[in-house]
Design a protein around this motif. Structure first.
Motif, PDB file in Angstrom:
ATOM      1  N   GLU A  62      34.116  49.293  46.721  1.00  0.00           N
ATOM      2  CA  GLU A  62      35.496  49.701  46.458  1.00  0.00           C
ATOM      3  C   GLU A  62      36.389  49.316  47.632  1.00  0.00           C
ATOM      4  O   GLU A  62      36.032  49.537  48.787  1.00  0.00           O
ATOM      5  N   ALA A  63      37.554  48.735  47.308  1.00  0.00           N
ATOM      6  CA  ALA A  63      38.555  48.406  48.336  1.00  0.00           C
ATOM      7  C   ALA A  63      39.913  48.249  47.659  1.00  0.00           C
ATOM      8  O   ALA A  63      39.995  47.898  46.484  1.00  0.00           O
ATOM      9  N   THR A  64      40.977  48.508  48.400  1.00  0.00           N
ATOM     10  CA  THR A  64      42.335  48.369  47.878  1.00  0.00           C
ATOM     11  C   THR A  64      43.028  47.219  48.593  1.00  0.00           C
ATOM     12  O   THR A  64      42.891  47.061  49.813  1.00  0.00           O
ATOM     13  N   PHE A  65      43.770  46.435  47.809  1.00  0.00           N
ATOM     14  CA  PHE A  65      44.454  45.250  48.313  1.00  0.00           C
ATOM     15  C   PHE A  65      45.934  45.309  47.980  1.00  0.00           C
ATOM     16  O   PHE A  65      46.338  45.921  46.996  1.00  0.00           O
ATOM     17  N   SER A  66      46.727  44.641  48.784  1.00  0.00           N
ATOM     18  CA  SER A  66      48.133  44.412  48.500  1.00  0.00           C
ATOM     19  C   SER A  66      48.237  42.976  47.995  1.00  0.00           C
ATOM     20  O   SER A  66      47.791  42.046  48.675  1.00  0.00           O
ATOM     21  N   LEU A  67      48.790  42.816  46.798  1.00  0.00           N
ATOM     22  CA  LEU A  67      48.921  41.497  46.185  1.00  0.00           C
ATOM     23  C   LEU A  67      50.391  41.158  45.993  1.00  0.00           C
ATOM     24  O   LEU A  67      51.232  42.042  45.905  1.00  0.00           O
ATOM     25  N   GLU A  68      50.668  39.878  45.890  1.00  0.00           N
ATOM     26  CA  GLU A  68      52.025  39.412  45.629  1.00  0.00           C
ATOM     27  C   GLU A  68      52.146  39.084  44.147  1.00  0.00           C
ATOM     28  O   GLU A  68      51.370  38.300  43.609  1.00  0.00           O
ATOM     29  N   CYS A  69      53.120  39.698  43.490  1.00  0.00           N
ATOM     30  CA  CYS A  69      53.326  39.482  42.055  1.00  0.00           C
ATOM     31  C   CYS A  69      53.795  38.048  41.807  1.00  0.00           C
ATOM     32  O   CYS A  69      54.678  37.548  42.502  1.00  0.00           O
ATOM     33  N   GLY A  70      53.208  37.407  40.812  1.00  0.00           N
ATOM     34  CA  GLY A  70      53.587  36.049  40.460  1.00  0.00           C
ATOM     35  C   GLY A  70      54.922  35.974  39.749  1.00  0.00           C
ATOM     36  O   GLY A  70      55.505  34.899  39.627  1.00  0.00           O
ATOM     37  N   GLY A  71      55.451  37.106  39.272  1.00  0.00           N
ATOM     38  CA  GLY A  71      56.733  37.116  38.568  1.00  0.00           C
ATOM     39  C   GLY A  71      57.907  37.404  39.479  1.00  0.00           C
ATOM     40  O   GLY A  71      58.904  36.681  39.486  1.00  0.00           O
ATOM     41  N   CYS A  72      57.809  38.474  40.271  1.00  0.00           N
ATOM     42  CA  CYS A  72      58.960  38.892  41.085  1.00  0.00           C
ATOM     43  C   CYS A  72      58.741  38.674  42.581  1.00  0.00           C
ATOM     44  O   CYS A  72      59.666  38.867  43.369  1.00  0.00           O
TER      45      CYS A  72
END
Length: 159
Positions: A62-72
């Protein structure tokens, strides 16, 4: 140096061995410019067992990530939870085997390929860009009928 996934195969008893703990976000070794950034430690509970010339690894990651949205292009959080994690690694020779790359890659491969805000499972939300970039539907002009028999007729005559 702390290496939790550096496993001495000789230390695994007949019934297997359990390991658990957590690794800091730096474990994922991602560049700071990468659109994927770990924001929590990797938590793991794994069972290691030898099966002939293979090492069977099963358990939970288990791990949490910050992702960049491909839309906004805004950031959102995504938690990877591999509750039924399983991997089989071929043992080339007795001694020590390093599971770091396998654990890292399997966790990162669980992330969405084309991340969107709607994928966020920590604080779900609608993408602010949803619908803003939809092309307007246009109806195509009707094509005029050709005056002659056209190309197909000429090709049919070649037979």
């Amino acid at each position: 140096m702390h290496r939790p996934f550096q496993i001495d195969l000789r230390s695994i008893p007949e019934g297997g061995k359990d390991i658990s703990g957590q690794e800091p976000p730096a474990f994922f070794a991602l560049d700071e410019k990468d659109p994927v950034q770990p924001i929590s430690p990797l938590k793991y509970e794994l069972h290691l067992e030898r099966d002939g010339s293979d090492l069977l690894v099963s358990g939970r990651l288990e791990a949490t990530f910050s992702l960049e949205c491909g839309g906004c292009l805004e950031r959102f959080e995504f938690r990877v939870e591999l509750a039924d994690y399983a991997s089989e690694i071929e043992i080339a020779k007795d001694g020590t085997i390093n599971l770091t790359d396998t654990i890292r890659e399997d966790t990162l491969l669980a992330l969405p390929s084309y991340p969107r805000c709607e994928d966020g499972n920590v604080r779900p939300r609608q993408c602010p860009a949803e619908g803003r970039f939809e092309p307007a539907l246009e109806t195509a002009e009707e094509e005029p009928q050709s005056a002659g028999p056209g190309v197909w007729e000429a090709l049919n005559k070649l037979n």
